[in-house]
Design a protein around this motif. Structure first.
Motif, mmCIF file in Angstrom:
data_model
loop_
_atom_site.group_PDB
_atom_site.id
_atom_site.type_symbol
_atom_site.label_atom_id
_atom_site.label_comp_id
_atom_site.label_asym_id
_atom_site.label_seq_id
_atom_site.Cartn_x
_atom_site.Cartn_y
_atom_site.Cartn_z
ATOM 1 N N VAL A 471 41.508 39.923 37.937
ATOM 2 C CA VAL A 471 42.777 39.427 37.419
ATOM 3 C C VAL A 471 43.691 39.006 38.567
ATOM 4 O O VAL A 471 44.403 37.986 38.493
ATOM 5 C CB VAL A 471 43.456 40.495 36.540
ATOM 6 N N GLN A 472 43.673 39.768 39.655
ATOM 7 C CA GLN A 472 44.501 39.413 40.812
ATOM 8 C C GLN A 472 44.074 38.065 41.402
ATOM 9 O O GLN A 472 44.909 37.252 41.810
ATOM 10 C CB GLN A 472 44.399 40.503 41.878
ATOM 11 N N GLU A 473 42.760 37.809 41.408
ATOM 12 C CA GLU A 473 42.275 36.528 41.916
ATOM 13 C C GLU A 473 42.661 35.382 40.972
ATOM 14 O O GLU A 473 42.975 34.273 41.416
ATOM 15 C CB GLU A 473 40.759 36.575 42.107
ATOM 16 N N GLU A 475 45.326 35.341 39.188
ATOM 17 C CA GLU A 475 46.753 35.134 39.442
ATOM 18 C C GLU A 475 46.943 34.230 40.667
ATOM 19 O O GLU A 475 47.814 33.346 40.676
ATOM 20 C CB GLU A 475 47.444 36.484 39.667
ATOM 21 N N ARG A 476 46.119 34.418 41.680
ATOM 22 C CA ARG A 476 46.194 33.545 42.855
ATOM 23 C C ARG A 476 45.809 32.110 42.463
ATOM 24 O O ARG A 476 46.405 31.147 42.955
ATOM 25 C CB ARG A 476 45.272 34.056 43.947
ATOM 26 N N SER A 478 46.331 30.688 39.608
ATOM 27 C CA SER A 478 47.438 30.093 38.847
ATOM 28 C C SER A 478 48.545 29.574 39.749
ATOM 29 O O SER A 478 49.345 28.728 39.344
ATOM 30 C CB SER A 478 48.004 31.111 37.860
ATOM 31 N N GLN A 479 48.596 30.069 40.975
ATOM 32 C CA GLN A 479 49.628 29.636 41.918
ATOM 33 C C GLN A 479 49.214 28.371 42.673
ATOM 34 O O GLN A 479 50.024 27.777 43.385
ATOM 35 C CB GLN A 479 49.928 30.763 42.906
ATOM 36 N N ARG A 580 41.766 38.671 28.282
ATOM 37 C CA ARG A 580 42.733 38.136 29.236
ATOM 38 C C ARG A 580 43.618 39.282 29.705
ATOM 39 O O ARG A 580 43.534 40.420 29.188
ATOM 40 C CB ARG A 580 43.583 37.034 28.599
ATOM 41 N N SER A 583 51.007 40.032 31.917
ATOM 42 C CA SER A 583 51.700 40.000 33.211
ATOM 43 C C SER A 583 51.720 41.367 33.882
ATOM 44 O O SER A 583 51.804 41.462 35.106
ATOM 45 C CB SER A 583 53.135 39.496 33.024
ATOM 46 N N SER A 585 49.234 43.340 33.854
ATOM 47 C CA SER A 585 47.811 43.625 34.093
ATOM 48 C C SER A 585 47.160 44.418 32.970
ATOM 49 O O SER A 585 46.052 44.925 33.135
ATOM 50 C CB SER A 585 47.618 44.373 35.427
#
Length: 858
Positions: A471-473, A475-476, A478-479, A580, A583, A585
């Protein structure tokens, strides 16, 4: 992914554009007579022979290692595992994998159910299915060897295409073609044309129909236009490229067709033609069952319909209606089309007269007097199940009280039944009164013991900690200015799909290529796989369940929720479990209908509306459920989806509305009857629900029945629309005065309804159903009409109502209900476990009508 292409595109073009020509054309005679050009009739005194020509082509790529199926082998075989499924060249046709399974299933059904002799069912497969081979076989088996009045079936499963023909008489200047095994592309000269043009086959249809009763079935894409094509999550399409450079420049081979559409021409022959898809759609093949065996969606559903108890005594029109329902119950996006005169569609599939009141019958094959056991000629091919009950018909045609019950799962053509009596001695005594060839009539029906729904749960190989790292990846990702994360693939265009297969993270690209990211997900690895095209990748990702969550979901055999089956592969599932992260997590999951996704889009396609328009079939199932974090909530949503699908696929055993004269329709504000094929329902629109009668049934003494109509909306919520139990009660329909001076009318308006989307703000003063009390997501709208005999109303019609899958409210406890055998059967549709389903009478009917609701136009 592969595709079936169809040649009936031109033939059905006018029909699909709203033509009412289905009601035109000459009537065809019964099986015992044929017409001549002069209009005279030749009567055949002997029993007609049933003949069939079945064509299936798989090895279009001419692969020497390809292993096509044969009907002498097991009817339903897996696709050859050692042969890769390829896409075919830009100017060629990819091999198919389900066509011979289709052919073998039809062959088995014709012999086991419809009294075709095996010697008269001819199969033409692969190397024998050349241009000349197909035409020669049709001429020999359907025309030359046939006698006047014979009953003939032509079935085709394979590719089709189109070829430019500026003199063919078509508005688009394209002739549709069947693609034989000896196809040739590109076409440079007339001698290269090996494909069989629609007009060539239609000419043979006309010649045959002067002599025999002809039915033609095409499982191929754009069959309203023929092809098995394209690529979506809905299975392998069956299409091939059109030939647009070479111009055939030839008029129709039958001069009598000049100035006449293919549809009119076919109707005039008296033939009945049913095809797999509209001319703007691709027919597809999918993998079915636990073995994931490839089959054409159309043929698979048609066989299911023809295996219903009274299929042999249904009109072709009613069979077609059921076919639409059955295909939709399998999430099939393409819609079948029927062409034939009104009179021909009023006869059976094979052109014989029908009696909608006749109940299914079976004959006794043998009797074991020592055990009270009876062997019957009739099994799964007739839609019979363990628990079905029959009563004996006497030699004088009267119904007796002698009753038998199928005591074990039938095989395809035979059943084992036991005498219904108390004690072995009584069973033996009664059995001695039964003789070989005695006739028994179906009296009580048991629904098949099969799952309501099949779901796919991805392999749970990752822990919660590993998922949170992924999930952290994401999020990266999405940036990045190269990626846009899509939250809901049913409403937003998707170009890329990221998922885990149990070993690696995989990325599906716009051209349907799948690339491996790796065992560990990183944003950099995903970005490296994205071409730098300048446009953002619209990415939908799906998290698999953690091992902890998957272990808590209790669905499938061995659980209390066995009515929901677990798929072994995504292709055989009606719904997928997708996950999914919020926000914070938190991981949450829902059930997603694969065919409901807007993409993955084709390469270069940026307009979601265009993608939807190219795949206009409407699934009646909710596209997506609410998102949940707990296993018990996911189980509950799956059970609700199973209930919805149970209603969608429900068929009554007696068949053609049980003799009821009326069918359900919707009318718009102008009083026009809406067709599900070309009409949508707008948010805020007020509609009239009406019953329209078959005039021929009104001439006789019409049946009075209790009528119940309910709607399953886009959230999956089922709402009883008619009758208004609280105010009007439940009175039989139609009303007939005691003095008999008021006859039933052809059209009866029963209630007003309003389409209520979630954002509806318009008012409708004076309408009792306004303002909307229960707004719901727009999308599928399924209207179900259930009828019961005059003296057998449902004790509690509220059993027809249920809570949906996209709502936060829960249904309150309703307490104990009054009951009846039929009501118990209907209630079991929403049960959690398989087995021990109630046995109900056969004197009820069900009809489903499907629409799509959309936002109001600005």
């Amino acid at each position: 992914m592969l595709s079936r292409y169809s040649f009936v595109l031109g033939l059905i073009g006018s029909l699909l554009c709203g033509s009412s020509g289905l009601q035109s054309g000459q009537a065809i005679g019964l099986a015992s007579s044929t017409r001549t050009d002069s209009g005279t009739t030749t009567v055949q005194t002997s029993k007609p022979t049933r003949r069939a020509l079945l064509i299936g082509i798989e090895n279009y790529e001419h692969d020497p290692q390809f292993q096509p199926g044969r009907c002498e082998e097991a009817t339903r075989k897996p696709a050859p595992k050692q042969i890769a499924r390829r896409r075919g060249s830009a100017e060629g046709f990819a091999s198919l994998f389900g066509t011979m399974n289709d052919v073998c299933a039809i062959r088995e059904l014709l012999i086991g159910r419809f009294n075709f002799e095996a010697a008269n069912v001819h199969v033409l497969a692969d190397k024998d299915a050349t241009h000349d081979g197909i035409l020669t076989a049709f001429k020999r088996y359907i025309i030359d060897e046939a006698q006047p009045g014979d009953i003939c079936l032509f079935f085709y499963s394979g590719h089709g295409s189109q070829i430019r023909n500026t003199r063919g008489g078509e508005a688009d200047q394209l002739d549709e073609t069947l693609v034989p095994i000896d196809w040739k592309r590109p076409i440079a000269k007339r001698e290269d044309v090996k494909e069989i043009r629609d007009k060539e086959i239609f000419k043979l249809f006309r010649e045959a129909s002067k002599k025999v009763t002809l039915t033609a079935l095409f499982d191929s894409c754009h069959s309203g236009g023929i092809s098995r094509g394209g690529v979506t999550t809905g299975g392998r399409a069956k299409t091939g490229p059109p030939e647009l450079k070479f111009d055939l420049a030839e008029p129709p081979p039958d001069q009598d067709q000049k100035g006449e559409s293919d549809q009119q021409y076919l109707e005039r022959t008296g033939a009945l033609v049913i095809t797999a898809a509209r001319d703007d759609q691709e027919a597809r093949e999918n993998d079915y069952g636990e073995l994931a065996i490839p089959r054409g969606n159309f043929t698979y559903s048609l066989v299911e319909v023809l295996q219903s108890p009274n299929a042999g005594n249904l009109s072709a029109a009613r069979i077609f209606d059921r076919l639409v329902v059955q295909m939709k119950s399998h999430n099939v996006s393409h819609e079948p089309v029927v062409v034939g005169s009104a009179a021909r569609r009023g006869l059976s599939l094979f052109g014989e007269s029908v009696d909608p009141l006749k109940r299914p019958e079976v004959n006794v094959v043998s009797v074991d007097y020592s055990k009270g056991i009876v062997a019957l000629q009739g099994g799964l091919a007739m839609g019979l199940n363990e628990g079905c009950e029959f009563i004996k018909r006497s030699d004088e045609g009267k119904i007796t009280t002698l009753r038998i019950r199928i005591s074990q799962k039938p095989d395809y053509v035979k059943s084992i039944a036991e005498v219904v009596a108390e004690g072995t001695t009584a069973k033996m005594r009664i059995a001695k009164t039964i003789k070989v060839n005695d006739v028994f009539v179906l009296d009580k029906w048991a629904a098949p013991d099969e799952p309501n729904l099949v779901v796919w749960i991805p392999p749970a190989k990752l822990s919660t900690a590993q998922l949170l790292a992924a999930v952290q990846e994401i999020e990266r990702l999405s940036q990045s200015d190269r990626v846009q994360i899509v939250a809901d693939p049913t409403t937003e265009l998707v170009t890329h799909f990221l998922f885990h297969d149990g070993a690696n993270w995989l990325l599906k690209l716009p051209d349907n290529q799948i690339v491996t990211i790796g065992a560990v997900l990183t944003a950099r690895a995903v970005l490296d796989k994205l071409p730098d095209s300048g446009a953002k990748a619209k990415l939908f990702y799906s998290l698999p369940p953690s091992g902890e969550l998957a272990g808590q979901i209790k669905l499938g055999d061995g659980t209390n929720n066995s009515v929901i089956a677990l798929a072994k592969s995504p292709g055989e599932a009606h719904y997928w479990l997708v996950g999914r992260a919020l926000s914070d997590s938190t991981l949450e999951y829902c059930w997603l209908l694969p065919d409901a996704t807007v993409g993955v889009a084709k390469a270069g396609e940026t307009n979601a509306t265009n993608i939807k328009a190219a795949n206009t079939g409407v699934s009646p199932l909710p596209p997506i459920t609410d998102w949940k974090t707990k296993s018990i909530d996911l189980e509950d949503l799956a059970l609700r989806l199973g209930r919805i699908r149970g209603w969608i696929k429900l068929q009554s055993p007696q068949g053609d509305s049980g003799g009821f004269a009326y069918h359900l329709v919707l009318k718009n504000g102008k009083g026009e009857v809406l067709s599900p094929a070309n009409a949508t329902l707008e948010d805020g629109e007020i509609l009239t629900m009406a019953l329209v009668a078959d005039e021929s049934r009104l001439q006789a003494s019409p049946q009075q029945r209790h009528v119940y109509v309910f709607d399953i909306d886009g959230s999956g919520t089922a709402t009883l629309l008619y009758p208004d139990i609280a105010n009007n009660g439940d009175t039989p329909f139609p009303y007939i005065s005691s003095s008999n001076d008021q006859r039933p009318t052809h059209v009866v308006e029963v209630t007003k309804i309003k389409i209520c989307g979630p954002d509806l703000t318009t008012s409708c003063a004076g309408d009792s159903r306004c303002p909307c009390q229960s707004p719901s997501p727009l999308g599928p709208e399924t209207y179900v009409m259930l009828t019961t005999p005059k003296d057998e109303p449902l004790p509690d019609p509220t059993v027809l109502q249920s809570t949906g899958v996209r709502t936060t409210s829960e249904a309150g406890a309703r307490g104990a209900r009054a009951s009846s055998p039929l009501q118990d059967l209907l209630t079991s549709i929403g049960s959690t476990s398989r087995g021990n389903r109630p046995v109900a009478p056969v004197n009820w009917s069900v009809e489903q009508v499907f629409f799509q609701s959309v936002p109001k136009k600005p």
